[in-house]
Write a protein that holds these residues in place. Sequence first.
Motif, PDB file in Angstrom:
ATOM      1  N   LEU A 155      -4.043  12.018   4.478  1.00 27.23           N
ATOM      2  CA  LEU A 155      -5.487  12.066   4.720  1.00 27.23           C
ATOM      3  C   LEU A 155      -5.788  11.924   6.213  1.00 27.23           C
ATOM      4  O   LEU A 155      -6.694  12.556   6.742  1.00 27.23           O
ATOM      5  CB  LEU A 155      -6.192  10.972   3.910  1.00 27.23           C
ATOM      6  N   LEU A 156      -4.984  11.094   6.875  1.00 26.61           N
ATOM      7  CA  LEU A 156      -5.140  10.942   8.328  1.00 26.61           C
ATOM      8  C   LEU A 156      -4.828  12.269   9.033  1.00 26.61           C
ATOM      9  O   LEU A 156      -5.565  12.702   9.927  1.00 26.61           O
ATOM     10  CB  LEU A 156      -4.208   9.838   8.830  1.00 26.61           C
ATOM     11  N   ALA A 157      -3.742  12.909   8.588  1.00 21.46           N
ATOM     12  CA  ALA A 157      -3.358  14.196   9.180  1.00 21.46           C
ATOM     13  C   ALA A 157      -4.446  15.241   8.977  1.00 21.46           C
ATOM     14  O   ALA A 157      -4.565  16.186   9.757  1.00 21.46           O
ATOM     15  CB  ALA A 157      -2.046  14.688   8.569  1.00 21.46           C
ATOM     16  N   ARG A 158      -5.238  15.064   7.926  1.00 21.11           N
ATOM     17  CA  ARG A 158      -6.315  16.023   7.646  1.00 21.11           C
ATOM     18  C   ARG A 158      -7.625  15.609   8.303  1.00 21.11           C
ATOM     19  O   ARG A 158      -8.706  16.086   7.949  1.00 21.11           O
ATOM     20  CB  ARG A 158      -6.509  16.162   6.132  1.00 21.11           C
ATOM     21  N   GLY A 159      -7.531  14.671   9.223  1.00 22.12           N
ATOM     22  CA  GLY A 159      -8.698  14.352  10.045  1.00 22.12           C
ATOM     23  C   GLY A 159      -9.643  13.308   9.486  1.00 22.12           C
ATOM     24  O   GLY A 159     -10.745  13.127   9.998  1.00 22.12           O
ATOM     25  N   MET A 160      -9.223  12.623   8.419  1.00 25.62           N
ATOM     26  CA  MET A 160     -10.118  11.596   7.886  1.00 25.62           C
ATOM     27  C   MET A 160      -9.821  10.248   8.534  1.00 25.62           C
ATOM     28  O   MET A 160      -8.720  10.020   9.024  1.00 25.62           O
ATOM     29  CB  MET A 160      -9.936  11.465   6.370  1.00 25.62           C
ATOM     30  N   SER A 161     -10.813   9.384   8.544  1.00 20.64           N
ATOM     31  CA  SER A 161     -10.493   8.022   8.976  1.00 20.64           C
ATOM     32  C   SER A 161     -10.136   7.245   7.712  1.00 20.64           C
ATOM     33  O   SER A 161     -10.805   7.346   6.690  1.00 20.64           O
ATOM     34  CB  SER A 161     -11.653   7.419   9.766  1.00 20.64           C
ATOM     35  N   VAL A 162      -9.023   6.512   7.794  1.00 20.68           N
ATOM     36  CA  VAL A 162      -8.405   5.972   6.581  1.00 20.68           C
ATOM     37  C   VAL A 162      -8.380   4.446   6.584  1.00 20.68           C
ATOM     38  O   VAL A 162      -7.962   3.822   7.564  1.00 20.68           O
ATOM     39  CB  VAL A 162      -6.964   6.511   6.420  1.00 20.68           C
ATOM     40  N   HIS A 163      -8.831   3.869   5.475  1.00 24.52           N
ATOM     41  CA  HIS A 163      -8.718   2.428   5.246  1.00 24.52           C
ATOM     42  C   HIS A 163      -7.713   2.220   4.124  1.00 24.52           C
ATOM     43  O   HIS A 163      -7.864   2.802   3.051  1.00 24.52           O
ATOM     44  CB  HIS A 163     -10.075   1.837   4.820  1.00 24.52           C
ATOM     45  N   TYR A 164      -6.709   1.386   4.363  1.00 23.93           N
ATOM     46  CA  TYR A 164      -5.691   1.139   3.351  1.00 23.93           C
ATOM     47  C   TYR A 164      -5.837  -0.299   2.854  1.00 23.93           C
ATOM     48  O   TYR A 164      -5.742  -1.241   3.638  1.00 23.93           O
ATOM     49  CB  TYR A 164      -4.307   1.407   3.965  1.00 23.93           C
ATOM     50  N   LEU A 165      -6.104  -0.430   1.562  1.00 24.67           N
ATOM     51  CA  LEU A 165      -6.296  -1.759   0.980  1.00 24.67           C
ATOM     52  C   LEU A 165      -5.005  -2.267   0.362  1.00 24.67           C
ATOM     53  O   LEU A 165      -4.367  -1.566  -0.424  1.00 24.67           O
ATOM     54  CB  LEU A 165      -7.345  -1.716  -0.144  1.00 24.67           C
ATOM     55  N   LEU A 166      -4.620  -3.484   0.706  1.00 26.00           N
ATOM     56  CA  LEU A 166      -3.449  -4.103   0.096  1.00 26.00           C
ATOM     57  C   LEU A 166      -3.872  -5.393  -0.587  1.00 26.00           C
ATOM     58  O   LEU A 166      -4.537  -6.233   0.020  1.00 26.00           O
ATOM     59  CB  LEU A 166      -2.381  -4.378   1.161  1.00 26.00           C
ATOM     60  N   ARG A 167      -3.475  -5.531  -1.836  1.00 26.97           N
ATOM     61  CA  ARG A 167      -3.861  -6.743  -2.569  1.00 26.97           C
ATOM     62  C   ARG A 167      -3.130  -7.966  -2.054  1.00 26.97           C
ATOM     63  O   ARG A 167      -3.651  -9.064  -2.025  1.00 26.97           O
ATOM     64  CB  ARG A 167      -3.565  -6.573  -4.059  1.00 26.97           C
ATOM     65  N   GLY A 168      -1.887  -7.748  -1.687  1.00 28.40           N
ATOM     66  CA  GLY A 168      -1.057  -8.859  -1.227  1.00 28.40           C
ATOM     67  C   GLY A 168      -1.166  -9.044   0.274  1.00 28.40           C
ATOM     68  O   GLY A 168      -2.111  -8.573   0.915  1.00 28.40           O
ATOM     69  N   ASN A 169      -0.149  -9.733   0.837  1.00 23.31           N
ATOM     70  CA  ASN A 169      -0.229  -9.981   2.281  1.00 23.31           C
ATOM     71  C   ASN A 169       0.682  -9.067   3.079  1.00 23.31           C
ATOM     72  O   ASN A 169       0.794  -9.196   4.279  1.00 23.31           O
ATOM     73  CB  ASN A 169       0.081 -11.454   2.581  1.00 23.31           C
ATOM     74  N   ARG A 170       1.399  -8.152   2.394  1.00 21.10           N
ATOM     75  CA  ARG A 170       2.182  -7.180   3.159  1.00 21.10           C
ATOM     76  C   ARG A 170       2.516  -5.951   2.318  1.00 21.10           C
ATOM     77  O   ARG A 170       2.368  -5.953   1.091  1.00 21.10           O
ATOM     78  CB  ARG A 170       3.460  -7.818   3.701  1.00 21.10           C
TER      79      ARG A 170
END
Lengths: 88, 434
Positions: free
Chosen positions: B159-174
């Motif tokens: 999605l980043l490569a396609r020009g979107m700004s990306v938020h990645y959610l992680l439930r844990g701490n890593r």
Amino acid sequence: MSFLHIFKKSAKKRATLAQGQVVPDSSRCVQCGICTYNCPIEIDVRAYAWRGEAIHRSECLTCGECVARCPRGVLRFERTDLFRAAAK
Amino acid sequence: MRHIIIGTGVAALAAVESIRSVERGAEVILLGDDPYGFYSRPGLAYFLSGELTDKALFPKTREDYRRLGFTYRKARVTKILRDDTSVQLEDGSLLTYDRLLLATGAFATPLAVPGSTLQGVVKLDHLNDARNILKLAKRGRTAVVVGGGITALELAEGLLARGMSVHYLLRGNRYWSNVLDEQESRIIEARLQEEGITLHFHSELQEIIGRSGRVNSVRLKNGKTLKCDLLAYAIGIQPRADLAREAGLNVERGILVDEFMQTNDPNICAAGDVAQVYDRISGRSVLDSLWNAAREQGYAAGLNMAGRGTPYVKSMPFNVTRLAGLTTTIIGAVGHGRDDDLVGIARGDSETWRELPNAIVAQSGFDVNRVRILVGEKKLIGAVVMGDQTLSVPLQTIIAKQIDILAMRDKLLAQNAKISDVIVDFWSNLNPVN
């Protein structure tokens, strides 16, 4: 004798420039086709990777495009050593 | 002899090849309802990132299929009638078999939060998904990605490569905590942030909020809201085992098979993502969702269907993947426990990676080249190689062949050992170059 020179880029480059061929490790391959897609002379590199065969095609330029672009490290250059090939 | 294979993935195709290698005359029928037939699913990530076209994902030509000599019917199987050794198709017709292979694969575990059916909620499980994502990415500006493992990262980077700004959610701490250790997770996370992906730890999706049927924002359990026009998820996969379950075959999470890929019905085998395979070493039945494992299982199943009883010897599971642009090879046993971001197993994952016997961790690395090995008493048990891949082939061999490592064990475990040098020396003594 130390073998640490294999980490040096120059050695890699020398090996590439020598007479060689592209060899696949088919267990790493997921048939995505990036290699075939990028081959400037349209060799179906992926089909060789499926069969686990070296790309023994005289028209292969050993340009390294498929080796460099494969995202999974399937392809590598190997020296074609006529004398050792017979012994294998 | 009539072989029927349900599925069109790599396990199915490998079975056709192996049947053909020993039985020229047998009838082989492939049944599947995938509109595209056989293509490279792992390649979808590279189509998404723009490294190749969708046409390039198809490995075989018509000529290849003609040479293999099988009948392909685009049809959905609705029932297996074991007593009549036949399968029922959608139109009600019956096809009898002598041997049947179930290679139906797995599907992406669906998201179970309110708003999951809105337009703009996507997964990466199929060519149609990838095409749909590309369409949406053209229109949208912001994407939120949830999930763990390889596919979620491929989504974020695509999605980043396609020009979107990306938020990645992680439930844990890593990131990918059941396979990677903390340092490895941190390396990947730092690189993702450098690329411009925004990471949110301890962030769990509560609800996807839509406007006129489309994704508009997401609400998190911590009360935060993020505006977005696309929500991509990869939280795990589920074997497509309903047909087998309804037919009374033994199914746990996948279809249970023995070393000959045989189910509890002697005429029916299963292979690939749908199969839960008995592992001689651990004595347990495990899921592997790896392309090469599926290929090997399919090949073994085909040989057994053709009457050449050949046990499938589970090779050391390994995967090579790019994580945040960093080539990473994962071999043998390396991880442990659970991952909050995944429900069960994910694509490109193996349960065997998490079977940790007694081992000592040795690691060395700098910047982005890193090696972690698990050192057993006499052999290496697992390894993670990040960045420079010079060591991955020797390590793969040393681990898979269970080579005695006593000659280098102490050197590996010495303080501040230069692990790479030790392994290269050991390897070159094993394979002297004249």
